[in-house]
Design an enzyme around this catalytic site. Sequence first.
Site, PDB file in Angstrom:
ATOM      1  N   LYS A 135       0.827  -1.205   0.000  1.00  0.00           N
ATOM      2  CA  LYS A 135       0.000   0.000   0.000  1.00  0.00           C
ATOM      3  C   LYS A 135       0.870   1.268   0.000  1.00  0.00           C
ATOM      4  CE  LYS A 135      -3.816  -2.481   0.622  1.00  0.00           C
ATOM      5  NZ  LYS A 135      -3.224  -3.834   0.627  1.00  0.00           N
ATOM      6  N   LYS A 170      -8.316   1.664   4.387  1.00  0.00           N
ATOM      7  CA  LYS A 170      -7.870   0.276   4.321  1.00  0.00           C
ATOM      8  C   LYS A 170      -6.624   0.077   5.173  1.00  0.00           C
ATOM      9  CE  LYS A 170      -5.760   1.301  -0.196  1.00  0.00           C
ATOM     10  NZ  LYS A 170      -5.735   0.938  -1.635  1.00  0.00           N
ATOM     11  N   ARG A 220      -5.061  -4.299 -13.011  1.00  0.00           N
ATOM     12  CA  ARG A 220      -3.793  -4.909 -12.614  1.00  0.00           C
ATOM     13  C   ARG A 220      -2.851  -4.853 -13.812  1.00  0.00           C
ATOM     14  NH1 ARG A 220      -2.132  -8.529  -8.941  1.00  0.00           N
ATOM     15  NH2 ARG A 220      -2.979  -6.932  -7.542  1.00  0.00           N
ATOM     16  N   ARG A 235     -10.493  -5.238 -13.115  1.00  0.00           N
ATOM     17  CA  ARG A 235     -11.364  -5.991 -12.212  1.00  0.00           C
ATOM     18  C   ARG A 235     -12.571  -5.126 -11.886  1.00  0.00           C
ATOM     19  NH1 ARG A 235      -6.349  -6.894  -8.437  1.00  0.00           N
ATOM     20  NH2 ARG A 235      -6.113  -4.767  -9.218  1.00  0.00           N
ATOM     21  N   ARG A 243     -15.421  -2.351  -4.414  1.00  0.00           N
ATOM     22  CA  ARG A 243     -14.135  -3.030  -4.549  1.00  0.00           C
ATOM     23  C   ARG A 243     -14.135  -3.884  -5.811  1.00  0.00           C
ATOM     24  NH1 ARG A 243     -14.136  -6.384   0.813  1.00  0.00           N
ATOM     25  NH2 ARG A 243     -16.237  -6.731  -0.035  1.00  0.00           N
ATOM     26  N   ASP A 283      -1.535  -1.647  -9.309  1.00  0.00           N
ATOM     27  CA  ASP A 283      -2.975  -1.440  -9.343  1.00  0.00           C
ATOM     28  C   ASP A 283      -3.235   0.010  -9.745  1.00  0.00           C
ATOM     29  OD1 ASP A 283      -3.392  -4.020  -8.597  1.00  0.00           O
ATOM     30  OD2 ASP A 283      -4.037  -3.589  -6.551  1.00  0.00           O
ATOM     31  N   GLU A 291      -1.753   0.871  -5.700  1.00  0.00           N
ATOM     32  CA  GLU A 291      -0.965  -0.104  -4.953  1.00  0.00           C
ATOM     33  C   GLU A 291       0.181  -0.601  -5.831  1.00  0.00           C
ATOM     34  OE1 GLU A 291      -3.089  -3.338  -3.137  1.00  0.00           O
ATOM     35  OE2 GLU A 291      -4.647  -2.027  -2.296  1.00  0.00           O
ATOM     36  N   ASN A 293       2.026  -4.174  -5.847  1.00  0.00           N
ATOM     37  CA  ASN A 293       1.999  -5.517  -5.281  1.00  0.00           C
ATOM     38  C   ASN A 293       3.281  -6.269  -5.635  1.00  0.00           C
ATOM     39  OD1 ASN A 293      -1.014  -5.968  -4.289  1.00  0.00           O
ATOM     40  ND2 ASN A 293      -1.056  -4.743  -6.162  1.00  0.00           N
TER      41      ASN A 293
END
Length: 325
Positions: A135, A170, A220, A235, A243, A283, A291, A293
Amino acid sequence: MRLLFILDPLPSIKTYKDSSYAMMVEAARRGHEIHFTPQEGLMWKDGKVLAEHCRLHLIDPEKRLGNPEIHDEHWYRLDLPPRATALADFDAVLMRKDPPFDGEYLTSTWLLDHAVRQGARVFNDPRALRDHNEKFTIAQFAQFAAPTLVTRLAPQLQAFIDAHGDVVLKPLEGMGGSQVFRVTDRDPNRNVIIETLTAHGERTIMAQRYLPEIRDGDKRVLLIDGKPVPYALARIPKAGESRGNLAAGGTGVARPLTARDREIAERLGPELARRGLLLVGLDVIGDHLTEVNVTSPTCFQEIAQQTGFDVAGMFIDALEDALER
């Protein structure tokens, strides 16, 4: 080559969509040996970092990739009993244990870091795993991020909500959309949400301005050795949901990278690769990076199935190239 995969328990792996499985299938197709150890199989003994591992054989992989109709737990065979081998004796070690990044995950990075000093080749680099919170790493590339606050102070979070009107809260160590809340300045539950997420001021969390572009998907964008895969997986949230995470019921739709996706990827890619991150999942919502990842980025199979682009092939190519350097 002998490749050691550090994975979650094998029966939990969904072969029709799991990216680690796609990596193993491609590696085996090229004649590489696949070995498996769970996270708890790592140890330091007699001055060496070892893994208690088994060789793993894939059963009917060509029928399982992308096919939920035959998903079951009988997708592998292990050469038993397990044996202990120094990580440096493998050609490569792939750390693919899913988050959360808890105390045990941190301990694993210490063990892997010591294995690197003993000659092991570990991907992603364990020090980079520690240094890049999924994050908070956006703070290093703030020019691409939406307005963001990281704190555990309730008054600061309340002021951020008042300033932006519609925000997402979050935890810093979450995954899959877990404990992600959308909160507005008129939400009667805003106080209790802040209290719960911060554990009454004991845990630091992230607040970001809500991005309405989430309706078009939380994209992504995969980076492999610093280079972007040409397709992102958008997504799309299900009805009534904010979300887009697949684990939260989102639908994955593969799309070519936009000009902004590519700008972000090309700016971050070479630097993240230089830091030892062979595989990264960015992201992106709308034009904003949300984000970075690094633990076990996914979406290989969804992109490959929808576009025909061989993501696993690109990854194993990059792994083989990295081992030659």
